[in-house]
Design a protein around this motif. Structure first.
Motif, PDB file in Angstrom:
ATOM      1  N   GLU A 242       0.837  -1.200   0.000  1.00 30.69           N
ATOM      2  CA  GLU A 242       0.000   0.000   0.000  1.00 30.69           C
ATOM      3  C   GLU A 242       0.872   1.251   0.000  1.00 30.69           C
ATOM      4  OE1 GLU A 242      -3.880   1.549   2.475  1.00 30.69           O
ATOM      5  OE2 GLU A 242      -2.127   0.942   3.645  1.00 30.69           O
ATOM      6  N   LEU A 243       1.933   1.219   0.810  1.00 29.62           N
ATOM      7  CA  LEU A 243       2.862   2.352   0.865  1.00 29.62           C
ATOM      8  C   LEU A 243       3.602   2.515  -0.457  1.00 29.62           C
ATOM      9  CD1 LEU A 243       4.205   4.590   2.569  1.00 29.62           C
ATOM     10  CD2 LEU A 243       5.843   2.860   3.369  1.00 29.62           C
ATOM     11  N   PHE A 244       3.997   1.400  -1.063  1.00 30.74           N
ATOM     12  CA  PHE A 244       4.644   1.419  -2.382  1.00 30.74           C
ATOM     13  C   PHE A 244       3.748   2.120  -3.404  1.00 30.74           C
ATOM     14  CE2 PHE A 244       4.307  -1.118  -6.367  1.00 30.74           C
ATOM     15  CZ  PHE A 244       5.465  -0.687  -7.004  1.00 30.74           C
ATOM     16  N   GLU A 245       2.473   1.751  -3.437  1.00 28.74           N
ATOM     17  CA  GLU A 245       1.549   2.378  -4.386  1.00 28.74           C
ATOM     18  C   GLU A 245       1.426   3.880  -4.128  1.00 28.74           C
ATOM     19  OE1 GLU A 245      -1.703  -0.779  -5.915  1.00 28.74           O
ATOM     20  OE2 GLU A 245      -2.044  -0.073  -3.867  1.00 28.74           O
ATOM     21  N   LYS A 246       1.339   4.248  -2.873  1.00 31.22           N
ATOM     22  CA  LYS A 246       1.177   5.653  -2.504  1.00 31.22           C
ATOM     23  C   LYS A 246       2.412   6.480  -2.861  1.00 31.22           C
ATOM     24  CE  LYS A 246       0.712   8.608   1.606  1.00 31.22           C
ATOM     25  NZ  LYS A 246       0.630   8.625   3.095  1.00 31.22           N
ATOM     26  N   LYS A 247       3.589   5.983  -2.500  1.00 28.45           N
ATOM     27  CA  LYS A 247       4.816   6.764  -2.692  1.00 28.45           C
ATOM     28  C   LYS A 247       5.170   6.933  -4.168  1.00 28.45           C
ATOM     29  CE  LYS A 247       7.544   7.927   0.059  1.00 28.45           C
ATOM     30  NZ  LYS A 247       7.812   9.235   0.730  1.00 28.45           N
ATOM     31  N   PHE A 248       4.911   5.919  -4.970  1.00 29.38           N
ATOM     32  CA  PHE A 248       5.274   6.029  -6.375  1.00 29.38           C
ATOM     33  C   PHE A 248       4.184   6.678  -7.222  1.00 29.38           C
ATOM     34  CE2 PHE A 248       8.590   3.161  -5.009  1.00 29.38           C
ATOM     35  CZ  PHE A 248       9.678   3.662  -5.701  1.00 29.38           C
ATOM     36  N   ALA A 249       3.077   7.041  -6.566  1.00 27.38           N
ATOM     37  CA  ALA A 249       2.035   7.803  -7.263  1.00 27.38           C
ATOM     38  C   ALA A 249       2.175   9.296  -7.023  1.00 27.38           C
ATOM     39  CB  ALA A 249       0.651   7.338  -6.799  1.00 27.38           C
ATOM     40  N   ASP A 250       3.064   9.697  -6.087  1.00 26.72           N
ATOM     41  CA  ASP A 250       3.160  11.124  -5.791  1.00 26.72           C
ATOM     42  C   ASP A 250       3.997  11.859  -6.843  1.00 26.72           C
ATOM     43  OD1 ASP A 250       5.891  10.924  -5.146  1.00 26.72           O
ATOM     44  OD2 ASP A 250       5.550  10.911  -2.992  1.00 26.72           O
ATOM     45  N   ALA A 251       3.975  13.176  -6.772  1.00 27.72           N
ATOM     46  CA  ALA A 251       4.574  14.003  -7.830  1.00 27.72           C
ATOM     47  C   ALA A 251       6.079  13.787  -7.965  1.00 27.72           C
ATOM     48  CB  ALA A 251       4.275  15.477  -7.551  1.00 27.72           C
ATOM     49  N   ARG A 252       6.749  13.626  -6.842  1.00 29.59           N
ATOM     50  CA  ARG A 252       8.211  13.455  -6.884  1.00 29.59           C
ATOM     51  C   ARG A 252       8.593  12.200  -7.673  1.00 29.59           C
ATOM     52  NH1 ARG A 252      12.141  11.898  -1.778  1.00 29.59           N
ATOM     53  NH2 ARG A 252      14.153  12.331  -2.807  1.00 29.59           N
ATOM     54  N   ALA A 253       7.947  11.098  -7.358  1.00 34.79           N
ATOM     55  CA  ALA A 253       8.260   9.846  -8.046  1.00 34.79           C
ATOM     56  C   ALA A 253       7.808   9.892  -9.500  1.00 34.79           C
ATOM     57  CB  ALA A 253       7.596   8.678  -7.321  1.00 34.79           C
ATOM     58  N   GLN A 254       6.649  10.458  -9.736  1.00 32.65           N
ATOM     59  CA  GLN A 254       6.118  10.502 -11.098  1.00 32.65           C
ATOM     60  C   GLN A 254       7.018  11.300 -12.036  1.00 32.65           C
ATOM     61  OE1 GLN A 254       3.297   8.992 -12.637  1.00 32.65           O
ATOM     62  NE2 GLN A 254       3.541   7.718 -10.811  1.00 32.65           N
ATOM     63  N   GLU A 255       7.619  12.353 -11.519  1.00 34.05           N
ATOM     64  CA  GLU A 255       8.543  13.150 -12.337  1.00 34.05           C
ATOM     65  C   GLU A 255       9.763  12.318 -12.750  1.00 34.05           C
ATOM     66  OE1 GLU A 255      11.333  17.181 -11.968  1.00 34.05           O
ATOM     67  OE2 GLU A 255       9.666  16.866 -10.576  1.00 34.05           O
ATOM     68  N   LEU A 256      10.267  11.512 -11.822  1.00 36.02           N
ATOM     69  CA  LEU A 256      11.417  10.660 -12.126  1.00 36.02           C
ATOM     70  C   LEU A 256      11.034   9.527 -13.072  1.00 36.02           C
ATOM     71  CD1 LEU A 256      12.871  10.599  -8.531  1.00 36.02           C
ATOM     72  CD2 LEU A 256      14.066  11.483 -10.551  1.00 36.02           C
ATOM     73  N   ALA A 259      10.946  10.640 -16.474  1.00 38.88           N
ATOM     74  CA  ALA A 259      12.295  10.858 -17.021  1.00 38.88           C
ATOM     75  C   ALA A 259      13.010   9.544 -17.330  1.00 38.88           C
ATOM     76  CB  ALA A 259      13.119  11.673 -16.030  1.00 38.88           C
ATOM     77  N   GLY A 260      12.272   8.428 -17.191  1.00 38.70           N
ATOM     78  CA  GLY A 260      12.847   7.134 -17.548  1.00 38.70           C
ATOM     79  C   GLY A 260      13.179   6.218 -16.399  1.00 38.70           C
ATOM     80  N   ALA A 261      12.942   6.666 -15.156  1.00 39.60           N
ATOM     81  CA  ALA A 261      13.283   5.846 -13.993  1.00 39.60           C
ATOM     82  C   ALA A 261      12.360   4.636 -13.885  1.00 39.60           C
ATOM     83  CB  ALA A 261      13.199   6.672 -12.717  1.00 39.60           C
ATOM     84  N   ASN A 262      12.829   3.637 -13.156  1.00 40.51           N
ATOM     85  CA  ASN A 262      12.062   2.422 -12.907  1.00 40.51           C
ATOM     86  C   ASN A 262      11.476   2.436 -11.497  1.00 40.51           C
ATOM     87  OD1 ASN A 262      12.882   0.725 -15.378  1.00 40.51           O
ATOM     88  ND2 ASN A 262      14.873   1.327 -14.546  1.00 40.51           N
ATOM     89  N   LEU A 263      10.358   1.760 -11.335  1.00 37.37           N
ATOM     90  CA  LEU A 263       9.821   1.541  -9.998  1.00 37.37           C
ATOM     91  C   LEU A 263      10.811   0.727  -9.177  1.00 37.37           C
ATOM     92  CD1 LEU A 263       6.168   0.468 -10.888  1.00 37.37           C
ATOM     93  CD2 LEU A 263       6.832   2.628  -9.817  1.00 37.37           C
ATOM     94  N   GLN A 264      10.883   1.019  -7.903  1.00 39.60           N
ATOM     95  CA  GLN A 264      11.636   0.153  -6.992  1.00 39.60           C
ATOM     96  C   GLN A 264      10.658  -0.918  -6.509  1.00 39.60           C
ATOM     97  OE1 GLN A 264      12.532   1.474  -2.947  1.00 39.60           O
ATOM     98  NE2 GLN A 264      14.686   0.947  -3.264  1.00 39.60           N
TER      99      GLN A 264
END
Length: 370
Positions: A242-256, A259-264
């Motif tokens: 649940e935390l993974f979904e939340k953190k990678f949906a926020d603006a900071r992660a989405q910007e990365l 830019a080509g970054a992968n999900l952790q």
């Protein structure tokens, strides 16, 4: 052919084997597991290497030990040479998987020295040394999620090194791990490093959480406490997703990501069932969701292949129940922050002990050749 492991793969779960030895590689066993068990990666740790190299029935290391002894190598140098050779060879076996999965899977992990668990600079130096020596794009360097490990994770990612973050037990530490990953990506981006080549998994331990929590619930002994046994591990892992979904949906992660970054990716570790009263595939079939990795000891892998029942996503529909489990643990007096700190301390200590046992055994082998 539909099998439980094929069903897991179809559900978006990557299956990794939590074991490695030179014999597994040279005999073709790893290639067979790729073909027949849907295995797409391997994780290692000091205990696994200690078991492989000290196995009296395994002679595959003898010639190299003789050669290293003749060269005057120390035990540390010999272990480095043997383990990096094994991991490089395994990475070559998994290279087609890496290519077929668009560079997501086909991964093999190797850990920095456990003696560096509380040494940030030493961890970074070790990670860079392993990355340069093995020189394979599908490598993951394992760094523990200790307080000293967090800045090392960020620095390694920032240098373009792919990282398997290990020994995560709490949601609080997991959030710090994700932040370290994102910080590292931001550093790499600023340095002009291609983010698409950097990969990471966050290894969240499961069965050990139940072992420690259930011991405390037994000591409390009330009906309410007993009713919560064998529930903390799954609840903790589900809330991690649940935390993974939340953190990678926020603006900071989405910007990365843009830019080509992968999900952790979240990785479920310690998935062998230790309580004989529990189903032996519990920490596999009850932790299915898209984009996760489950690294299994061979016994658990074979049990899953033989009789695991995969029913699709068994994580995202369980968030409310998982929160209720933690509310119940707090009500009966379980200090979960203490549980996870004890587990982290024990995890680091066990790997240090295994590492020192390995060094001592190799030292004996070198002396016998001199």
């Amino acid at each position: 052919m539909s099998t439980p492991t094929a069903d897991l793969a179809a559900a978006g779960v990557s299956i990794w084997l939590d074991d490695l030895s030179r014999t597994r590689i040279n005999s073709g066993n790893i290639a067979e597991l790729i073909a027949t068990r849907n295995v797409t990666g391997v994780t290692t740790n000091p205990t696994i290497f200690a078991n492989a190299i000290t196995n009296a029935n395994d002679t595959s290391y003898d010639a190299q030990v003789t050669e290293l002894a003749a060269s005057g190598a120390t035990a540390e140098e010999a272990v480095f040479a043997a383990t990096t050779q094994d991991v490089a060879a395994a990475l070559d076996v998994f290279r087609p998987v890496w290519e077929a999965s668009n560079h997501v899977d086909g991964r093999v992990s190797i850990e920095v020295s456990p003696d560096l668990a509380h040494d940030t600079e030493g961890t970074v130096a070790s990670a860079k040394q392993l990355w340069a020596k093995i020189d394979r794009p599908n490598l993951l360097v394992k760094i523990p999620a200790t307080k000293a490990g967090l800045p090392a994770i960020a620095e390694a990612i920032g240098a373009g090194i792919s990282v398997n973050v290990t020994l995560i037990f709490s949601l609080e530490r997991y959030e710090e791990v994700i932040d370290a990953y994102l910080t590292g990506l931001e550093t790499a981006k600023a340095a002009g490093i291609d983010l698409s080549g950097i990969h990471s998994v966050a290894s969240f331990f499961v069965s050990r959480v139940d072992t420690e929590t259930d011991k405390r619930l037994t000591a409390i002994g009330t009906d309410a406490a007993n009713a919560l046994k064998s529930k903390a591990g799954l609840a903790n892992a589900r809330l991690a997703y649940e935390l993974f979904e939340k953190k990678f949906a926020d603006a900071r992660a989405q910007e990365l990501l843009a830019a080509g970054a992968n999900l952790q990716r979240p990785l479920w570790a310690s998935t062998g069932v230790k309580d004989p009263e529990l189903p032996d595939t519990l920490y596999v079939t009850e932790l299915v969701a898209a984009g996760v990795v489950n690294t299994m000891p061979e016994k658990t892998l074979e049990a899953t292949f033989d009789h695991g029942v995969v029913t699709g996503d068994t994580i995202t529909g369980g968030y409310a129940e998982a929160h209720e489990v933690f509310a119940g643990l707090a009500e009966v007096g379980i200090d979960f922050a203490d549980v996870t700190q004890v587990l982290e301390d024990e995890g680091v200590a066990k790997f240090i002990d295994s590492w020192h046992d390995l060094l001592a055994t190799v030292e004996e082998g070198l002396k016998a050749q001199r």
